[in-house]
Design a protein around this motif. Structure first.
Motif, PDB file in Angstrom:
ATOM      1  N   ALA A  31       0.831  -1.207   0.000  1.00 37.08           N
ATOM      2  CA  ALA A  31       0.000   0.000   0.000  1.00 37.08           C
ATOM      3  C   ALA A  31       0.864   1.254   0.000  1.00 37.08           C
ATOM      4  CB  ALA A  31      -0.923  -0.009   1.216  1.00 37.08           C
ATOM      5  N   LEU A  32       1.959   1.225   0.730  1.00 38.56           N
ATOM      6  CA  LEU A  32       2.862   2.371   0.755  1.00 38.56           C
ATOM      7  C   LEU A  32       3.503   2.583  -0.612  1.00 38.56           C
ATOM      8  CD1 LEU A  32       4.169   4.539   2.503  1.00 38.56           C
ATOM      9  CD2 LEU A  32       5.962   2.899   3.047  1.00 38.56           C
ATOM     10  N   GLY A  33       3.906   1.506  -1.264  1.00 36.84           N
ATOM     11  CA  GLY A  33       4.486   1.611  -2.605  1.00 36.84           C
ATOM     12  C   GLY A  33       3.495   2.153  -3.620  1.00 36.84           C
ATOM     13  N   LYS A  34       2.253   1.678  -3.559  1.00 36.18           N
ATOM     14  CA  LYS A  34       1.229   2.175  -4.480  1.00 36.18           C
ATOM     15  C   LYS A  34       0.940   3.645  -4.248  1.00 36.18           C
ATOM     16  CE  LYS A  34      -1.228  -2.158  -5.189  1.00 36.18           C
ATOM     17  NZ  LYS A  34      -2.489  -2.877  -4.955  1.00 36.18           N
ATOM     18  N   SER A  35       0.898   4.052  -2.983  1.00 31.15           N
ATOM     19  CA  SER A  35       0.598   5.449  -2.703  1.00 31.15           C
ATOM     20  C   SER A  35       1.732   6.367  -3.161  1.00 31.15           C
ATOM     21  CB  SER A  35       0.318   5.662  -1.217  1.00 31.15           C
ATOM     22  OG  SER A  35       1.463   5.338  -0.449  1.00 31.15           O
ATOM     23  N   LYS A  40       3.671  10.263  -7.189  1.00 29.25           N
ATOM     24  CA  LYS A  40       4.628  10.676  -8.219  1.00 29.25           C
ATOM     25  C   LYS A  40       3.931  10.903  -9.556  1.00 29.25           C
ATOM     26  CE  LYS A  40       8.865   8.641  -6.439  1.00 29.25           C
ATOM     27  NZ  LYS A  40       9.933   7.668  -6.701  1.00 29.25           N
ATOM     28  N   LYS A  41       2.975  10.028  -9.876  1.00 32.08           N
ATOM     29  CA  LYS A  41       2.236  10.174 -11.127  1.00 32.08           C
ATOM     30  C   LYS A  41       1.396  11.440 -11.115  1.00 32.08           C
ATOM     31  CE  LYS A  41       0.258   6.500 -12.835  1.00 32.08           C
ATOM     32  NZ  LYS A  41      -0.730   5.426 -13.084  1.00 32.08           N
ATOM     33  N   THR A  43       1.983  14.199  -9.407  1.00 34.30           N
ATOM     34  CA  THR A  43       2.797  15.408  -9.397  1.00 34.30           C
ATOM     35  C   THR A  43       3.626  15.583 -10.655  1.00 34.30           C
ATOM     36  OG1 THR A  43       4.574  14.260  -8.220  1.00 34.30           O
ATOM     37  CG2 THR A  43       2.973  15.471  -6.885  1.00 34.30           C
ATOM     38  N   SER A  44       3.580  14.630 -11.563  1.00 28.47           N
ATOM     39  CA  SER A  44       4.376  14.747 -12.787  1.00 28.47           C
ATOM     40  C   SER A  44       3.800  15.796 -13.731  1.00 28.47           C
ATOM     41  CB  SER A  44       4.485  13.402 -13.502  1.00 28.47           C
ATOM     42  OG  SER A  44       3.230  13.018 -14.015  1.00 28.47           O
ATOM     43  N   GLY A  45       2.561  16.185 -13.528  1.00 27.79           N
ATOM     44  CA  GLY A  45       1.950  17.245 -14.319  1.00 27.79           C
ATOM     45  C   GLY A  45       1.234  16.756 -15.559  1.00 27.79           C
ATOM     46  N   LYS A  46       1.220  15.490 -15.804  1.00 20.94           N
ATOM     47  CA  LYS A  46       0.528  14.952 -16.964  1.00 20.94           C
ATOM     48  C   LYS A  46      -0.930  14.706 -16.612  1.00 20.94           C
ATOM     49  CE  LYS A  46       4.634  12.621 -18.663  1.00 20.94           C
ATOM     50  NZ  LYS A  46       5.246  11.344 -18.987  1.00 20.94           N
ATOM     51  N   ASP A  47      -1.818  15.261 -17.406  1.00 19.27           N
ATOM     52  CA  ASP A  47      -3.240  15.038 -17.198  1.00 19.27           C
ATOM     53  C   ASP A  47      -3.655  13.772 -17.926  1.00 19.27           C
ATOM     54  OD1 ASP A  47      -3.508  17.321 -15.716  1.00 19.27           O
ATOM     55  OD2 ASP A  47      -3.985  18.564 -17.455  1.00 19.27           O
TER      56      ASP A  47
END
Length: 62
Positions: A31-35, A40-41, A43-47
């Motif tokens: 769960a920690l890895g998924k979160s 990261k996904k 905050t990458s800025g890709k919509d």
């Protein structure tokens, strides 16, 4: 980075092991890895929203 050495990390791991138990540690790690991955996904800025215009043929038939 935060001043954590190996003894401090071991103490934290032992406390987590006592609180949650050995059976739940893999679930907590997953769960920690998924979160972290989702954060990261995000905050990458890709919509991920993709807007496709509708076809004019479908609008005329209705």
């Amino acid at each position: 980075m935060f001043g954590f050495g190996m003894p401090e990390l071991i103490v934290v791991l032992v406390i987590v092991l006592v609180v949650f138990g050995a059976n739940r540690l893999p679930e907590i790690g997953g769960a920690l890895g998924k979160s972290i991955r989702n954060f990261k996904k995000a905050t990458s800025g890709k919509d991920e929203i993709e807007i496709k215009p509708g076809r004019d043929d479908e609008k005329k038939e209705n």
